[in-house]
Design a protein around this motif. Structure first.
Motif, PDB file in Angstrom:
ATOM      1  N   ALA A  14      -2.521  -8.390  -9.679  1.00 26.75           N
ATOM      2  CA  ALA A  14      -1.853  -9.785  -9.341  1.00 26.75           C
ATOM      3  C   ALA A  14      -0.443  -9.938  -9.132  1.00 26.75           C
ATOM      4  CB  ALA A  14      -2.081 -10.801 -10.875  1.00 26.75           C
ATOM      5  N   THR A  15       0.170  -8.703  -8.771  1.00 29.22           N
ATOM      6  CA  THR A  15       1.681  -8.748  -8.609  1.00 29.22           C
ATOM      7  C   THR A  15       1.889  -8.575  -7.034  1.00 29.22           C
ATOM      8  OG1 THR A  15       1.760  -6.548  -9.128  1.00 29.22           O
ATOM      9  CG2 THR A  15       2.574  -7.927 -10.760  1.00 29.22           C
ATOM     10  N   GLY A  16       0.809  -8.001  -6.275  1.00 24.47           N
ATOM     11  CA  GLY A  16       0.982  -7.943  -4.969  1.00 24.47           C
ATOM     12  C   GLY A  16       0.813  -9.244  -4.177  1.00 24.47           C
ATOM     13  N   PHE A  17       0.862  -9.014  -2.886  1.00 24.45           N
ATOM     14  CA  PHE A  17       0.853 -10.285  -2.144  1.00 24.45           C
ATOM     15  C   PHE A  17      -0.300 -11.011  -2.064  1.00 24.45           C
ATOM     16  CE2 PHE A  17       1.007 -12.994   1.540  1.00 24.45           C
ATOM     17  CZ  PHE A  17       2.247 -13.591   1.560  1.00 24.45           C
ATOM     18  N   THR A  18      -1.474 -10.338  -1.805  1.00 24.92           N
ATOM     19  CA  THR A  18      -2.701 -11.104  -2.025  1.00 24.92           C
ATOM     20  C   THR A  18      -3.165 -11.362  -3.649  1.00 24.92           C
ATOM     21  OG1 THR A  18      -4.063  -9.032  -1.728  1.00 24.92           O
ATOM     22  CG2 THR A  18      -3.704 -10.417   0.093  1.00 24.92           C
ATOM     23  N   GLY A  19      -2.770 -10.517  -4.399  1.00 27.84           N
ATOM     24  CA  GLY A  19      -2.825 -10.875  -5.904  1.00 27.84           C
ATOM     25  C   GLY A  19      -2.282 -12.145  -6.439  1.00 27.84           C
ATOM     26  N   PHE A 182      -0.316 -11.199   8.501  1.00 26.93           N
ATOM     27  CA  PHE A 182      -1.270 -10.192   7.502  1.00 26.93           C
ATOM     28  C   PHE A 182      -0.186  -9.535   6.420  1.00 26.93           C
ATOM     29  CE2 PHE A 182       0.052  -7.581  11.269  1.00 26.93           C
ATOM     30  CZ  PHE A 182       0.773  -6.449  10.617  1.00 26.93           C
ATOM     31  N   SER A 183      -0.668  -8.955   5.474  1.00 27.69           N
ATOM     32  CA  SER A 183       0.511  -8.652   4.335  1.00 27.69           C
ATOM     33  C   SER A 183       0.409  -7.172   4.207  1.00 27.69           C
ATOM     34  CB  SER A 183      -0.319  -8.994   3.054  1.00 27.69           C
ATOM     35  OG  SER A 183      -1.494  -8.459   2.703  1.00 27.69           O
ATOM     36  N   GLY A 184       1.478  -6.588   3.297  1.00 28.99           N
ATOM     37  CA  GLY A 184       1.787  -5.185   3.169  1.00 28.99           C
ATOM     38  C   GLY A 184       0.682  -4.330   2.906  1.00 28.99           C
ATOM     39  N   ALA A 188      -0.835  -0.998   4.916  1.00 30.00           N
ATOM     40  CA  ALA A 188      -0.854   0.200   4.157  1.00 30.00           C
ATOM     41  C   ALA A 188      -2.335   0.848   4.256  1.00 30.00           C
ATOM     42  CB  ALA A 188      -0.747   0.073   2.798  1.00 30.00           C
ATOM     43  N   SER A 189      -3.237  -0.115   4.409  1.00 30.25           N
ATOM     44  CA  SER A 189      -4.601   0.298   4.602  1.00 30.25           C
ATOM     45  C   SER A 189      -4.674   0.786   6.255  1.00 30.25           C
ATOM     46  CB  SER A 189      -5.594  -0.830   4.385  1.00 30.25           C
ATOM     47  OG  SER A 189      -5.481  -1.202   3.269  1.00 30.25           O
ATOM     48  N   LEU A 190      -3.991  -0.024   7.153  1.00 37.59           N
ATOM     49  CA  LEU A 190      -4.121   0.489   8.270  1.00 37.59           C
ATOM     50  C   LEU A 190      -3.341   1.691   8.635  1.00 37.59           C
ATOM     51  CD1 LEU A 190      -3.906  -1.640  11.704  1.00 37.59           C
ATOM     52  CD2 LEU A 190      -2.429   0.031  11.703  1.00 37.59           C
ATOM     53  N   ALA A 319       5.912  -4.701   3.942  1.00 37.03           N
ATOM     54  CA  ALA A 319       6.090  -3.419   3.130  1.00 37.03           C
ATOM     55  C   ALA A 319       5.068  -4.238   1.948  1.00 37.03           C
ATOM     56  CB  ALA A 319       7.258  -3.325   2.302  1.00 37.03           C
ATOM     57  N   SER A 320       4.846  -3.337   0.851  1.00 40.98           N
ATOM     58  CA  SER A 320       3.849  -3.929  -0.116  1.00 40.98           C
ATOM     59  C   SER A 320       4.703  -5.104  -0.842  1.00 40.98           C
ATOM     60  CB  SER A 320       3.871  -2.717  -1.152  1.00 40.98           C
ATOM     61  OG  SER A 320       3.253  -3.091  -2.481  1.00 40.98           O
ATOM     62  N   GLY A 321       3.921  -5.946  -1.340  1.00 38.20           N
ATOM     63  CA  GLY A 321       4.401  -7.294  -1.730  1.00 38.20           C
ATOM     64  C   GLY A 321       4.830  -8.368  -0.762  1.00 38.20           C
TER      65      GLY A 321
HETATM   66  N1  LIG Z   1     -10.295  -7.546   4.002  1.00 37.28           N
HETATM   67  C1  LIG Z   1      -9.562  -8.562   4.058  1.00 37.28           C
HETATM   68  O1  LIG Z   1      -9.740  -9.397   4.637  1.00 37.28           O
HETATM   69  C2  LIG Z   1      -8.197  -8.285   3.300  1.00 37.28           C
HETATM   70  C3  LIG Z   1      -7.162  -9.193   3.639  1.00 37.28           C
HETATM   71  C4  LIG Z   1      -5.935  -8.874   2.838  1.00 37.28           C
HETATM   72  C5  LIG Z   1      -5.675  -7.627   2.274  1.00 37.28           C
HETATM   73  N2  LIG Z   1      -6.780  -7.097   1.838  1.00 37.28           N
HETATM   74  C6  LIG Z   1      -6.394  -5.849   1.317  1.00 37.28           C
HETATM   75  O2  LIG Z   1      -6.018  -5.997  -0.020  1.00 37.28           O
HETATM   76  C7  LIG Z   1      -5.171  -5.004  -0.630  1.00 37.28           C
HETATM   77  C8  LIG Z   1      -4.190  -5.485  -1.065  1.00 37.28           C
HETATM   78  O3  LIG Z   1      -3.165  -5.987  -0.281  1.00 37.28           O
HETATM   79  P1  LIG Z   1      -1.924  -6.506  -0.650  1.00 37.28           P
HETATM   80  O4  LIG Z   1      -1.069  -7.137   0.603  1.00 37.28           O
HETATM   81  O5  LIG Z   1      -1.964  -7.682  -1.514  1.00 37.28           O
HETATM   82  O6  LIG Z   1      -0.967  -5.266  -1.173  1.00 37.28           O
HETATM   83  P2  LIG Z   1       0.296  -5.124  -1.982  1.00 37.28           P
HETATM   84  O7  LIG Z   1       1.055  -6.254  -1.856  1.00 37.28           O
HETATM   85  O8  LIG Z   1       0.934  -3.793  -1.463  1.00 37.28           O
HETATM   86  O9  LIG Z   1      -0.246  -5.234  -3.608  1.00 37.28           O
HETATM   87  C9  LIG Z   1      -0.800  -3.948  -4.129  1.00 37.28           C
HETATM   88  C10 LIG Z   1      -0.984  -4.141  -5.496  1.00 37.28           C
HETATM   89  O10 LIG Z   1      -1.459  -2.882  -6.074  1.00 37.28           O
HETATM   90  C11 LIG Z   1      -0.954  -2.634  -7.111  1.00 37.28           C
HETATM   91  N3  LIG Z   1      -0.828  -1.159  -7.516  1.00 37.28           N
HETATM   92  C12 LIG Z   1      -0.458  -0.213  -6.608  1.00 37.28           C
HETATM   93  N4  LIG Z   1      -0.659   1.070  -7.270  1.00 37.28           N
HETATM   94  C13 LIG Z   1      -1.184   0.699  -8.445  1.00 37.28           C
HETATM   95  C14 LIG Z   1      -1.582   1.483  -9.415  1.00 37.28           C
HETATM   96  N5  LIG Z   1      -1.569   2.747  -9.640  1.00 37.28           N
HETATM   97  N6  LIG Z   1      -1.967   0.848 -10.683  1.00 37.28           N
HETATM   98  C15 LIG Z   1      -2.259  -0.483 -10.670  1.00 37.28           C
HETATM   99  N7  LIG Z   1      -1.776  -1.389  -9.901  1.00 37.28           N
HETATM  100  C16 LIG Z   1      -1.373  -0.867  -8.553  1.00 37.28           C
HETATM  101  C17 LIG Z   1       0.442  -3.139  -6.863  1.00 37.28           C
HETATM  102  O11 LIG Z   1       1.211  -3.384  -8.093  1.00 37.28           O
HETATM  103  P3  LIG Z   1       3.291  -3.384  -8.181  1.00 37.28           P
HETATM  104  O12 LIG Z   1       3.424  -4.862  -7.698  1.00 37.28           O
HETATM  105  O13 LIG Z   1       3.379  -2.959  -9.357  1.00 37.28           O
HETATM  106  O14 LIG Z   1       3.362  -2.211  -7.002  1.00 37.28           O
HETATM  107  C18 LIG Z   1       0.044  -4.571  -6.278  1.00 37.28           C
HETATM  108  O15 LIG Z   1      -0.231  -5.362  -7.393  1.00 37.28           O
HETATM  109  C19 LIG Z   1      -4.988  -4.110   0.723  1.00 37.28           C
HETATM  110  O16 LIG Z   1      -5.994  -2.857   0.389  1.00 37.28           O
HETATM  111  C20 LIG Z   1      -5.479  -4.681   1.890  1.00 37.28           C
HETATM  112  O17 LIG Z   1      -6.035  -3.930   2.632  1.00 37.28           O
HETATM  113  C21 LIG Z   1      -7.697  -7.012   2.658  1.00 37.28           C
END
Ligand SMILES: NC(=O)c1ccc[n+]([C@@H]2O[C@H](COP(=O)([O-])OP(=O)(O)OC[C@H]3O[C@@H](n4cnc5c(N)ncnc54)[C@H](OP(=O)(O)O)[C@@H]3O)[C@@H](O)[C@H]2O)c1
Length: 426
Positions: A14-19, A182-184, A188-190, A319-321
């Protein structure tokens, strides 16, 4: 396996961008409802508490759960407390495997935003059979990849069957609008998917085999191999416009074909499916389509080359977040058209659209409806444990929820002789 669990849903990451966005949307959806018990979780207590403090008074007391995706003991403790885990911790190939394993073993339902065919297949192969035994419903690809395609085809074929008594043997999906950022995590996935050091023959198959995600014994059919680096532009008569390859097409198409196989081929065993992005009509449309297709392939090449990869990561990609600002998210929009063709039958269409930035706002709304469906519709979902697609697991139940709560619209046009780009985009 029955759960005497404390929570219905834990939103994990829940701390990430989509979270963070998913937490906001879930809080808004739940309001003061006390009947669905939910919590947020992840690895940073302080950041999680900050997220919670921004969710409004009704969510002020939701619990915060701590854990790390590489610490199995913390994941086992997490899954023992909840009926559903909704995970936004990605790239999933880097962080997601242990969590799926823990969910499967404990019979906890699970959904995510994974759009990573290689990893999804790995999870299916490793855990599909055990999930069937424990009752865990594992559902990947619950965002923009691949709910609109998966549920869109499901919807179109259902209507075609009701009206004409048979499915469309060919469906083409055309994206007519895709406005947003799009988000970090997506970046990262790309970068993970294009990492030259991770290139293996299996990765090649995951990218090109159109039936890569079909269940074992069902990995063949009439569709041709996917080409992630195609720059082919085509004039689509039905849309009255030029199209270019749609970058999410290879992933979405694999999910659609998997649904067909999982459901016992309701779309037919000779079903053909493809996706493309509509660009525009006339000479300018053709030139723009070619330029954009070449631009995307050049971008992929720069993401694969060691020097440009690090420049992209450092200076260009979020970047992430990080992710699109509020205005971009709110003004975003997406629309797709599914054109269905029958042997000796009429052409039918489905128009599917969503509000908000496709890859963030709209995606998180789709994800949380999937999680809510897994929790609240558990007794009505027609399939048991296993590795499912959104349409194969929840079908109509999810379709209704997406329409009522996630800003998605599904419209069917029975017989269509003249299409035209204008009617598709209006
Ligand atoms: N399918 C789709 O249409 C779509 C659309 C958007 C996103 N996505 C996918 O959604 C995912 C998240 O994207 P995002 O932009 O939200 O990424 P993000 O901002 O980088 O967030 C990643 C999250 O994962 C957490 N995390 C990383 N390592 C961890 C670990 N070892 N244990 C527990 N938590 C951990 C991070 O915690 P910290 O905050 O503590 O670092 C953060 O909460 C990506 O895989 C992206 O490809 C898919």
């Amino acid at each position: 396996m029955e759960h005497d669990s404390e929570f219905d849903i834990v939103l994990w990451g829940a701390t990430g961008f989509t979270g963070r966005l998913a937490a906001e949307k879930l809080a808004a959806r739940m309001g003061n409802r006390g009947d669905l018990r939910w919590a947020i979780g992840g690895r940073g207590r302080e950041q999680l508490e900050t997220v919670r403090s921004r969710l409004g008074p009704a969510a002020a007391d939701i619990p915060v759960i701590m854990g790390d995706n590489h610490d199995m003991a913390s994941l086992e403790a997490l899954v023992a407390r909840t009926r559903v885990v909704c995970s936004t911790v990605g790239p999933y190939d880097l962080y997601g495997s242990e969590l799926v394993d823990a969910c499967v073993r404990s019979g906890t339902h699970y959904c995510d935003l994974a759009a990573e065919p290689l990893w999804i297949r790995k999870m299916m192969d490793l855990h599909g059979a055990e999930a069937a035994e424990t009752g865990a419903r594992i559902v990947h690809a619950c965002g923009m990849d691949s709910i609109p395609s998966d549920l869109g085809v499901y919807f179109l074929q259902q209507r075609a069957m009701q009206l004409y008594g048979k499915p469309c043997s060919r469906v083409k999906m055309r994206v007519t609008e895709l406005r947003g950022g799009f988000s970090g995590g997506t970046a990262a996935s790309l970068l993970h998917g294009t990492d030259p050091e991770l290139r293996t023959p299996e990765m090649g198959r995951a990218m090109t085999d159109p039936y890569y995600l079909a269940p074992e014994g069902h990995r063949q059919g009439p569709d041709e191999a996917d080409d992630m680096r195609s720059t082919k532009v085509e004039y689509d008569e039905d849309m009255g416009a030029w199209t270019k390859p749609f970058f999410m097409g290879p992933m979405n198409s694999k999910i659609v074909r998997r649904t067909n196989a999982l459901l016992g081929y309701p779309y037919g065993d000779d079903f053909r499916y493809d996706e493309a992005r509509v660009v525009g009509d006339g000479l300018s449309g053709r030139i723009k389509a070619k330029a954009e297709a070449l631009g995307y392939v050049a971008f992929l090449a720069s993401a694969s080359a060691p020097t440009t990869r690090s420049l992209l990561r450092k200076y260009v990609l979020p970047a992430s977040g990080e992710g699109p600002d509020e205005e971009t998210r709110h003004s975003g929009q997406w629309k797709i058209v599914l054109v269905g063709m029958m042997e000796d039958g009429p052409m039918v269409k489905a128009f599917v659209s969503g509000e908000g930035d496709p890859a963030t706002d709209s995606t998180t709304r789709m994800l949380i409806e999937t999680a809510i469906s897994l929790a609240e519709d558990a007794d009505e979902i027609p399939v048991g444990g296993g590795s499912w697609t959104p349409a194969a697991a929840m079908g109509d139940l999810l379709l209704d929820r997406l329409t009522e709560n996630a800003g998605l619209s599904f419209e069917f046009e029975p017989t269509s002789t003249v299409a035209g780009y204008a009617s598709a985009t209006s």
